[in-house]
Structures are given as C-alpha cells and as structure tokens.
Design an enzyme around this catalytic site. Structure first.
Site, short mmCIF file in Angstrom:
data_model
loop_
_atom_site.label_atom_id
_atom_site.label_comp_id
_atom_site.label_asym_id
_atom_site.label_seq_id
_atom_site.Cartn_x
_atom_site.Cartn_y
_atom_site.Cartn_z
N GLY A 199 0.81 -1.22 0.00
CA GLY A 199 0.00 0.00 0.00
C GLY A 199 0.84 1.26 0.00
N CYS A 200 1.92 1.26 0.77
CA CYS A 200 2.77 2.44 0.87
C CYS A 200 3.56 2.68 -0.42
CB CYS A 200 3.73 2.30 2.05
SG CYS A 200 2.86 2.18 3.63
N THR A 201 3.92 1.61 -1.09
CA THR A 201 4.61 1.75 -2.38
C THR A 201 3.67 2.33 -3.42
OG1 THR A 201 6.06 -0.12 -1.85
CG2 THR A 201 5.88 0.51 -4.17
#
Length: 217
Positions: free
Chosen positions: A111-113
């Site tokens: 998700g953060c990527t």
C-alpha cells in the site's frame, strides 16, 4: 392378622430408598459442577473475552481523542526530522508555500509503495500548485534512501523513529492500534491545516483528494 401387618410394613420400608434416589441426587449434581468450575477457574475462558473486547474499543477511543491534537484550522506543530540523506529538516523551512504532509506505515509495503508512486506520478501537478510533498514513517534514513532511489521518488522522506511526531500530531492507528495510520495533511502557505484525509486501505486516493484542496487554495 399378624401376617397382614408384617406384609403392610414391608412396603413402608421400601419408601425411604425411593425418596433418596430422586430428589437429593439431582440437586448435588447440579450444584457441584458450577462451584467446581469457579474453583478450578474453568469459567476463565468465558470471562477472558469480556475484558479483551472491552480493551479494544478503549484503544480506538484513545486514538479518536488523540486525533484532535491537529485539526482543520489549527496551526501545524513544527518538527525537525532526518531526511533520507540524514540531514535535519524542519517543517518551518517550507513556510510561505503549501505543504502536503503524509504519514504512512512503512517503506516497501504494497500500500505504501502504491501511494508513494502515485505521489511521484502526480508530482508535477503538486509543483504547479506550488506545493511541497513530504512523506513520514518510522523507518530509518537508510531505508528511506533505498526506497526513494528504487522508485525514483522526487520528494522528501523523513524518518520519525519512535513515532514521536506521529503521536504529537495525533495520527490515529488502525486495526485496534496494531497498524500505523495512513493520514495526509494539507497545509496552506501560513502553515494552517486546511484538510485532513485518512484512508488506510485506498492509499492512492490520498493524491486526488489533496490535489482538489490545493487547487482551491
């Protein structure tokens, strides 16, 4: 007549056993297991979920209260953190232009990527709006440097080891406090919070939502 009396007495001798077998036996059997359960702690399995369930809402409740530390219309607290190159960076450095400060759980997570790459792909739009983008997580500077290089991120990543700034800003955690929250703040050129967006499981939505606000400032 003597024989009749003796036969009449014989059934009366059988009555006491019948009374012993029916009423007294069920009563002790019903009472004994329950008291034994309390003594042995057998009911602890039933009582354990009650405090556990009560504890979960209490953590979420604390997060909701903490979330009010930085609210829309308030001045964003200043901070100084190390960037991906180990240099100290203060929020006050960006005063005079809009700033997007986004807190995310961790480098190199799916998700953060996605979120970081979405900010990267729309970075020119943020520049046109005159805004700076800053990503903050609990990862160290070395992790940020690798993450930034791998995905060619054009914006600053700051290391909030120990989550001090996250706590000061009151970023709420998700999943009953087990997952660091994903929250984005839009600050105007005076450092006043104009918008707060929280969405853990749709990370790419942060970009469109913040751009709408920036374009209206």
């Amino acid at each position: 007549m003597a024989f009749a009396v003796s036969t009449a007495c014989r059934p009366s001798l059988l009555l006491p056993p019948r009374q012993r077998s029916s009423p007294p036996r069920p009563r002790p059997l019903l009472c004994t297991p329950s008291t034994a359960a309390f003594r042995r702690g057998a009911l602890s399995a039933t009582t354990t979920p009650t405090p556990a369930r009560a504890a979960l809402p209490s953590t979420t409740g604390r997060n909701r209260i903490v979330c009010g530390k930085v609210s829309k219309g308030s001045a964003a607290p200043n901070f100084t953190l190390r960037d991906q190159d180990g240099r100290a960076v203060s929020l006050s450095k960006f005063k005079g232009r809009p700033v997007v400060v986004y807190f995310y759980p961790a480098d190199e997570t799916p998700g953060c990527t996605k979120q970081a790459c979405a900010f990267r792909d729309s970075y020119e739009k943020f520049k046109k709006a005159g805004a700076e983008v800053i990503g903050i997580s609990g990862d160290d500077a070395a992790s940020h440097k690798e993450f930034k290089k791998k995905y060619k991120l054009p914006f600053t990543l700051l290391s909030d080891e120990g989550n001090k700034v996250r706590k000061e800003w009151g970023v709420p955690a998700d999943l009953f406090g087990t997952l660091p929250g994903r929250q984005t703040y839009v600050l105007d050129k005076n450092g006043v919070v104009q918008y707060i967006y929280n969405n853990q499981f749709q990370p790419e939505k942060h970009i469109g939502e913040t751009l709408k606000i920036l374009q209206s400032l």
